[in-house]
Design a protein around this motif. Sequence first.
Motif, short mmCIF file in Angstrom:
data_model
loop_
_atom_site.label_atom_id
_atom_site.label_comp_id
_atom_site.label_asym_id
_atom_site.label_seq_id
_atom_site.Cartn_x
_atom_site.Cartn_y
_atom_site.Cartn_z
N ASN A 47 0.84 -1.20 0.00
CA ASN A 47 0.00 0.00 0.00
C ASN A 47 0.88 1.25 0.00
O ASN A 47 2.09 1.18 0.20
CB ASN A 47 -0.98 -0.01 1.19
CG ASN A 47 -0.28 -0.06 2.52
OD1 ASN A 47 0.63 0.72 2.80
ND2 ASN A 47 -0.70 -0.99 3.38
N VAL A 48 0.26 2.38 -0.24
CA VAL A 48 0.98 3.66 -0.35
C VAL A 48 1.67 4.03 0.96
O VAL A 48 2.79 4.53 0.96
CB VAL A 48 0.02 4.78 -0.80
CG1 VAL A 48 0.70 6.13 -0.77
CG2 VAL A 48 -0.51 4.49 -2.21
N LYS A 49 1.02 3.76 2.08
CA LYS A 49 1.61 4.10 3.38
C LYS A 49 2.96 3.39 3.58
O LYS A 49 3.92 3.99 4.07
CB LYS A 49 0.65 3.74 4.51
CG LYS A 49 1.17 4.13 5.87
CD LYS A 49 0.17 3.79 6.96
CE LYS A 49 0.77 4.17 8.32
NZ LYS A 49 -0.10 3.81 9.41
N GLN A 50 3.03 2.13 3.18
CA GLN A 50 4.29 1.39 3.31
C GLN A 50 5.37 1.99 2.41
O GLN A 50 6.53 2.09 2.81
CB GLN A 50 4.07 -0.09 2.98
CG GLN A 50 3.28 -0.83 4.01
CD GLN A 50 3.03 -2.27 3.64
OE1 GLN A 50 3.30 -2.70 2.50
NE2 GLN A 50 2.53 -3.04 4.58
N VAL A 51 5.01 2.40 1.22
CA VAL A 51 5.96 3.03 0.31
C VAL A 51 6.46 4.34 0.90
O VAL A 51 7.66 4.62 0.90
CB VAL A 51 5.36 3.25 -1.09
CG1 VAL A 51 6.30 4.05 -1.97
CG2 VAL A 51 5.00 1.92 -1.74
N PHE A 97 15.18 8.27 3.00
CA PHE A 97 16.00 9.26 2.32
C PHE A 97 15.94 10.63 2.97
O PHE A 97 16.85 11.44 2.81
CB PHE A 97 15.60 9.35 0.84
CG PHE A 97 15.87 8.07 0.10
CD1 PHE A 97 17.16 7.69 -0.21
CD2 PHE A 97 14.83 7.23 -0.26
CE1 PHE A 97 17.42 6.51 -0.88
CE2 PHE A 97 15.07 6.05 -0.94
CZ PHE A 97 16.38 5.68 -1.24
N ASP A 98 14.87 10.91 3.72
CA ASP A 98 14.74 12.19 4.41
C ASP A 98 15.28 12.14 5.83
O ASP A 98 15.43 13.18 6.47
CB ASP A 98 13.27 12.62 4.46
CG ASP A 98 12.72 12.91 3.06
OD1 ASP A 98 13.49 13.39 2.21
OD2 ASP A 98 11.52 12.64 2.84
N ALA A 99 15.57 10.96 6.34
CA ALA A 99 16.03 10.81 7.72
C ALA A 99 17.48 11.27 7.85
O ALA A 99 18.28 11.12 6.92
CB ALA A 99 15.92 9.35 8.14
N PRO A 100 17.83 11.84 9.02
CA PRO A 100 19.23 12.19 9.26
C PRO A 100 20.10 10.94 9.22
O PRO A 100 19.62 9.83 9.49
CB PRO A 100 19.22 12.78 10.67
CG PRO A 100 17.79 13.04 11.00
CD PRO A 100 16.97 12.16 10.14
N GLU A 101 21.36 11.11 8.90
CA GLU A 101 22.29 9.98 8.75
C GLU A 101 22.26 9.04 9.95
O GLU A 101 22.24 7.82 9.80
CB GLU A 101 23.72 10.50 8.53
CG GLU A 101 24.73 9.42 8.25
CD GLU A 101 24.56 8.75 6.89
OE1 GLU A 101 24.87 7.56 6.79
OE2 GLU A 101 24.11 9.41 5.95
N GLU A 102 22.23 9.59 11.17
CA GLU A 102 22.27 8.75 12.38
C GLU A 102 20.99 7.93 12.58
O GLU A 102 20.99 6.96 13.33
CB GLU A 102 22.56 9.58 13.63
CG GLU A 102 21.52 10.62 13.96
CD GLU A 102 21.71 11.96 13.26
OE1 GLU A 102 20.95 12.88 13.55
OE2 GLU A 102 22.64 12.08 12.42
N GLU A 103 19.92 8.31 11.90
CA GLU A 103 18.66 7.57 12.03
C GLU A 103 18.44 6.57 10.90
O GLU A 103 17.50 5.79 10.93
CB GLU A 103 17.47 8.53 12.07
CG GLU A 103 17.42 9.37 13.32
CD GLU A 103 16.25 10.33 13.33
OE1 GLU A 103 15.33 10.16 12.49
OE2 GLU A 103 16.27 11.24 14.16
N ARG A 104 19.31 6.63 9.90
CA ARG A 104 19.13 5.73 8.77
C ARG A 104 19.52 4.31 9.16
O ARG A 104 20.51 4.08 9.81
CB ARG A 104 19.98 6.16 7.58
CG ARG A 104 19.47 7.41 6.93
CD ARG A 104 20.26 7.74 5.70
NE ARG A 104 19.75 8.97 5.14
CZ ARG A 104 20.18 9.48 4.00
NH1 ARG A 104 21.11 8.86 3.31
NH2 ARG A 104 19.68 10.60 3.55
#
Length: 83
Positions: free
Chosen positions: A7-11, A18-25
């Motif tokens: 579903n779209v929510k999962q996508v 890609f929008d998360a800060p490096e430490e949260e990836r």
Amino acid sequence: MLPGMSNVKQVEQLLGFFDAPEEERGYSVLGSFSPADAMAAEHYQGLGLHAGDCVQCGHCDSRCPFSVAQSARMQEIAAYFGR
């Protein structure tokens, strides 16, 4: 089409990487989608060959670009899906 996305929510959740800060990836979000969510069981049962058909020759292990022990994964998958 993305494998494992139903579903779209999962996508949107997955693309949030890609929008998360490096430490949260991390890749943990990828593991949060269970086969039931992705209807993998139905897809798997419809395949011509299954993990249980693997002869454990090890050829895929030496060729995997990610150094994943594919033959061990085949055993896990066969046990999970029962074939």
